[in-house]
Scaffold this active site. Structure first.
Site: not given
Ligand code: LLP
Length: 422
Positions: A236, A272-273, A341-342, A370
């Protein structure tokens, strides 16, 4: 220090000129900086006293996972496909956390057979399934119980996960009951609790609320005689795409220390991000510029199918010209749009850019997380390719999937493949 910077007026990824990548492999294409990923990992590892399990969903290319695995990262996966990717990239199964609200029995059985480090369960039926499948395999499965702490977060509504009405986790008032139940089921070893409240969070306050709730649960469970050895704190951590201020991992570490520090639990985080978001750009070429009475559109060869975030979450990504315009160049607001086309096929809205001509290259920043993982072949477009740079070298880490290869996957049913009726 960013990995994407101008050298001699031309944007580079580390020491590689983006014009060279575009010339060699074509556009659109993702470009990742290995050094930027490594730097992000090290800065997080230095800030927080927790095991880092990379959330593979952010970018599941083998080269990206392998970069992090070589630094010692574990992985957080949410499907059998991601599990296979993490293992193929060299993450030991014991360092993998399997999360997700809807794991199939096949996926759970596979995870147990491979000996994944922990399965985070999100419902009672899932808990039973893990127990049954572990017994069937004569194995013991390590489980964590994912808590829904019911906290509000300030992020896009589609990526908030810790609210009462969201599908994720066990409502916190039911956790003690489920935890006790888990202890009574065969084939399980209950490691502790897990929580993930949302993504792209810039404010530490909701983390603090969630972690306080978690601390309360740990005390209550221990008072009932249960052990809680491990806390998985989710991901997050928000990053700066344009003007926002990133959430500093040391600030999050302070929150963790304040709320959970005294409990003696082993800690896991699942970013992740933070690890890959700013380590990637999407490189695209201008097809044409189009002026209408109200707007200027720069139509590029990348589109919403290549980078969905602006369309899906109204995300704002920075846009840079690969050739730096002279400081006195006249700038005007333009929308960067793709050929799909959107009307929603917009990569950036009202960006102040110098005038652009067909063939000019643009880099869309903050595209490492992502981006490619959410790409599709919508509108019959090629599935976008990916490259990775390390110092002065670059390599294709996933070639563009040609529309002809996708076409070859289609099969006509027998009743359509004969001669035309009539
Ligand atoms: N752990 C769990 C259980 C999760 O569901 C997620 C992300 C993470 C870790 C990693 O979160 P991060 O550190 O990346 O914020 N596609 C969306 C983001 C979806 C995130 C889903 N879950 C976007 O492009 O912003």
């Amino acid at each position: 220090m960013t990995a994407f910077a101008y050298r001699g007026g031309v944007l580079h990824a580390e020491a590689v000129c983006l014009e060279d990548i575009a010339g060699d492999v074509g556009t659109p294409v993702y470009v990742y900086s290995q050094t930027a990923i490594e730097r992000a990992y090290r800065s997080l590892a230095d800030s927080i006293d927790a095991r880092i399990c990379y959330a593979v969903k952010a970018n599941s290319n083998q080269a990206v996972i392998a970069t992090l695995a070589r630094l010692g990262a574990g992985a957080d996966v949410v499907s059998g496909g991601e599990l296979a990717r993490a293992i193929a990239a060299g993450v030991p199964p014991g360092e993998i956390v399997f999360s997700g609200v809807g794991k199939t029995r096949e996926e759970i059985a596979r995870a147990i057979a491979l000996g994944v480090g922990q399965i985070n369960v999100e419902s009672e039926p899932e808990l039973r399934a893990v127990s049954e499948l572990a017994c069937a395999a004569a194995r013991s499965a390590v489980v964590g119980v994912r808590v829904n702490p019911d906290v509000d977060v300030n992020t896009h509504r589609k990526i908030a996960t810790g609210g009462r009405l969201h599908k994720f986790g066990i409502p916190y008032q039911d956790v003690a009951r489920l935890y006790a139940q888990a202890h009574g089921l065969p084939g399980l070893r209950v490691a502790g609790l897990a929580v993930h409240i949302g993504s792209q969070l810039l404010d530490p306050a909701p983390f603090e609320r969630a972690y306080r709730r978690l601390a309360g649960l740990v005390s209550a469970l221990r008072a009932d005689g249960f052990s809680v050895e491990k806390l998985d704190l989710g991901g997050g951590l928000g990053i700066a795409y344009t003007a926002e201020r990133a959430l500093d991992p040391t600030v999050l570490a302070d929150v963790v220390a304040r709320t959970l520090g005294g409990l003696g639990c082993a800690l896991v985080v699942e970013p992740g991000r933070y690890l890959v978001g700013n380590a990637g750009i999407l490189l695209t070429r201008v097809i044409l510029t189009k002026r209408t009475p109200g707007r200027t559109f720069v139509v590029v060869d990348a589109a919403m199918n290549d980078l969905l975030r602006p369309t899906l979450y109204d995300a704002v990504h920075p846009v840079m010209g690969v050739r730096r315009a002279p400081p006195d160049a006249r700038r005007a607001a333009a929308d960067i749009v793709g050929p799909v086309c959107e009307t929603g096929d917009v990569l950036a809205t009202a960006v102040e850019l110098p005038s652009l001509a067909a063939g000019d290259l643009l880099a869309i920043g903050g595209a490492g997380a992502y981006g490619a993982v959410m790409a599709s072949s919508y509108n019959g477009r090629a599935l976008v390719g990916e490259t990775m740079v390390c110092e002065d070298r670059f390599a294709v880490i996933r070639p563009r999937l040609d529309p002809a290869e996708l076409l070859a996957l289609d099969r006509l049913p027998p009743w359509l493949s004969g001669p035309k009726a009539g």
